[in-house]
Design an enzyme around this catalytic site. Sequence first.
Site, PDB file in Angstrom:
ATOM      1  N   SER A  42       0.853  -1.191   0.000  1.00  0.00           N
ATOM      2  CA  SER A  42       0.000   0.000   0.000  1.00  0.00           C
ATOM      3  C   SER A  42       0.886   1.236   0.000  1.00  0.00           C
ATOM      4  O   SER A  42       2.117   1.132   0.000  1.00  0.00           O
ATOM      5  CB  SER A  42      -0.901   0.004   1.230  1.00  0.00           C
ATOM      6  OG  SER A  42      -0.138   0.411   2.351  1.00  0.00           O
ATOM      7  N   LYS A  43       0.245   2.378   0.040  1.00  0.00           N
ATOM      8  CA  LYS A  43       0.993   3.634  -0.030  1.00  0.00           C
ATOM      9  C   LYS A  43       1.979   3.788   1.121  1.00  0.00           C
ATOM     10  O   LYS A  43       2.946   4.526   1.005  1.00  0.00           O
ATOM     11  CB  LYS A  43       0.018   4.807  -0.042  1.00  0.00           C
ATOM     12  CG  LYS A  43      -0.762   4.851  -1.339  1.00  0.00           C
ATOM     13  CD  LYS A  43      -1.448   6.174  -1.558  1.00  0.00           C
ATOM     14  CE  LYS A  43      -2.210   6.147  -2.860  1.00  0.00           C
ATOM     15  NZ  LYS A  43      -3.606   6.512  -2.699  1.00  0.00           N
ATOM     16  N   ARG A  44       1.706   3.085   2.232  1.00  0.00           N
ATOM     17  CA  ARG A  44       2.643   3.172   3.363  1.00  0.00           C
ATOM     18  C   ARG A  44       4.027   2.671   2.967  1.00  0.00           C
ATOM     19  O   ARG A  44       5.029   3.051   3.550  1.00  0.00           O
ATOM     20  CB  ARG A  44       2.151   2.289   4.525  1.00  0.00           C
ATOM     21  CG  ARG A  44       1.032   2.873   5.326  1.00  0.00           C
ATOM     22  CD  ARG A  44       0.682   1.945   6.462  1.00  0.00           C
ATOM     23  NE  ARG A  44       0.209   0.644   5.983  1.00  0.00           N
ATOM     24  CZ  ARG A  44       0.779  -0.514   6.225  1.00  0.00           C
ATOM     25  NH1 ARG A  44       1.851  -0.583   6.964  1.00  0.00           N
ATOM     26  NH2 ARG A  44       0.268  -1.631   5.742  1.00  0.00           N
ATOM     27  N   HIS A  45       4.076   1.781   1.994  1.00  0.00           N
ATOM     28  CA  HIS A  45       5.354   1.171   1.621  1.00  0.00           C
ATOM     29  C   HIS A  45       6.101   1.942   0.543  1.00  0.00           C
ATOM     30  O   HIS A  45       7.176   1.541   0.136  1.00  0.00           O
ATOM     31  CB  HIS A  45       5.116  -0.261   1.122  1.00  0.00           C
ATOM     32  CG  HIS A  45       4.444  -1.135   2.123  1.00  0.00           C
ATOM     33  ND1 HIS A  45       3.174  -1.618   1.939  1.00  0.00           N
ATOM     34  CD2 HIS A  45       4.856  -1.596   3.323  1.00  0.00           C
ATOM     35  CE1 HIS A  45       2.834  -2.369   2.990  1.00  0.00           C
ATOM     36  NE2 HIS A  45       3.833  -2.362   3.838  1.00  0.00           N
ATOM     37  N   GLY A  46       5.519   3.003   0.071  1.00  0.00           N
ATOM     38  CA  GLY A  46       6.142   3.741  -1.025  1.00  0.00           C
ATOM     39  C   GLY A  46       5.079   3.973  -2.074  1.00  0.00           C
ATOM     40  O   GLY A  46       3.979   3.439  -1.988  1.00  0.00           O
TER      41      GLY A  46
END
Length: 484
Positions: free
Chosen positions: A242-246
């Site tokens: 998800s966006k948390r990972h990049g």
Amino acid sequence: MVRVRFAPSPTGYLHVGAARTALFNWLFARHEKGVFILRIEDTDVSRSSEQMSQVIMEGLLWLGLAWDEGPIFQSKRLQIYQEKALWLLNQGKAYECFCSPEEIETRKREIEARGGVWKYDRYCWRLSLEEKEMKKKEGRKGAIRFLVPPGRTQFKDLIHGVISVDHSQIEDFVLLRSDGLPTYHLSVVVDDLDSRITHVIRGDDHITNTPKQILLYQAFGATPPEFAHLPLILGPDRKKLSKRHGVTSLLHYRDQGILPLAMFNFLAQMSWSPGPEERIYSIDEMVANFSLNRISKNSPIFDLNKLEWLNRRLIKEMKAEELLIWLKPEMEKKGLWQPSFEKENWAWFKRVLDLIKGRSRNLIDLIGNLKPFITEDYLIDPIGYEKYLREEKLLELLPRLRKDFELLTDFVAPEIEKTLRKRAEQEGVQAALFIHALRVLTLGKTVSPGIFEVLELLGKEKTLARMNLETARTKLAVSTANQN
Ligand code: GLU
């Protein structure tokens, strides 16, 4: 002949995971000398947009995944889905359902309150003809539901192996909504049949949809295609990417100066390995070595360090001529391109590129490293300035070295080096004093490729002009202001 498709829903940007699905479809089609079809699943009109379809196509083309047929837009085929749903209805393989979402919700809650698990209760299947007519008279519009037959469906997924589901687990799913729009299951099967798809390669979030779709193929009297469900990409914490990972948008990486072949390798090497080594493989090598059987069913990890490593390695290994294909448009965008670079100054430009490419992580970095060679608009690193240009001795010694350089008739690396070392010796200082100072003065940096070659490529005129502490101080002020 193998026929595969990539079928994105244009409801957002092109996700790296979807790009990887497209890429495996494309590799398989190329390996098998088959056909790769693009289908845009835009039946959800409220969530789809024309612009998003364009972004998806732009992303595919940037990666090099040109399609052989399509794009087929599902929104243009609504009538076909309606006809197919009616056909199933007339065959007794589907039935009309008039239940409103509220009615379903009430019955669902009742079942769940008694500890049961809800599945559509076939309320409308049991209606008599008269009852149905009544509902229609009341102005209710019917949806069409598939009548799931009793039994068990088993299929052999090319990646996950045998998967088997008892039909008691499958509810009578909707094929056509009351507004006449098809559900995903209906449109996907109708289109895959029409396109004569032989292999459905998609994310394994669709595995639970497959038995329903196989039932539909059978209801149409058709043989289902083969299925290969790709394991979903996870973040480094092993949670769904998800966006948390990049950033997960493919084109973001293009804009960050990642080369398409590096991205291609990065995506392909998630769940599959084109060969024994960790390296950049050419598209031809990947096409030749591709095999669905060798895709691992374990979820791969999205490791941006690997992407960066691949990109760095690719830039280093690429010939200057090839690099130019990607570099030139970027330089043009930044107003840094001059036609002479690929004409009369090509030999020089190529040498500069060869000198700096090994130190560049991406195209943006490469352009940053190129700037001091082609413009005066480069920045001076303040730390480098403090560390190497504050030295008192330079005030006196730098002009002397400058004079020596001025007298050089052959401004080439070995001569420059000899001159510099001689001057250092005469003055009783370390050559490093000059070398460090020259790096900051001429490139604005504390690290660089061999400085003598740098100076040769910069040329005498630029080198002499930059060997001036006053100019450097002015530039530093600009650099610091830019940073703040
Ligand atoms: N539109 C679906 C998706 O984007 C396609 C699924 C399929 O390939 O069948 O997930």
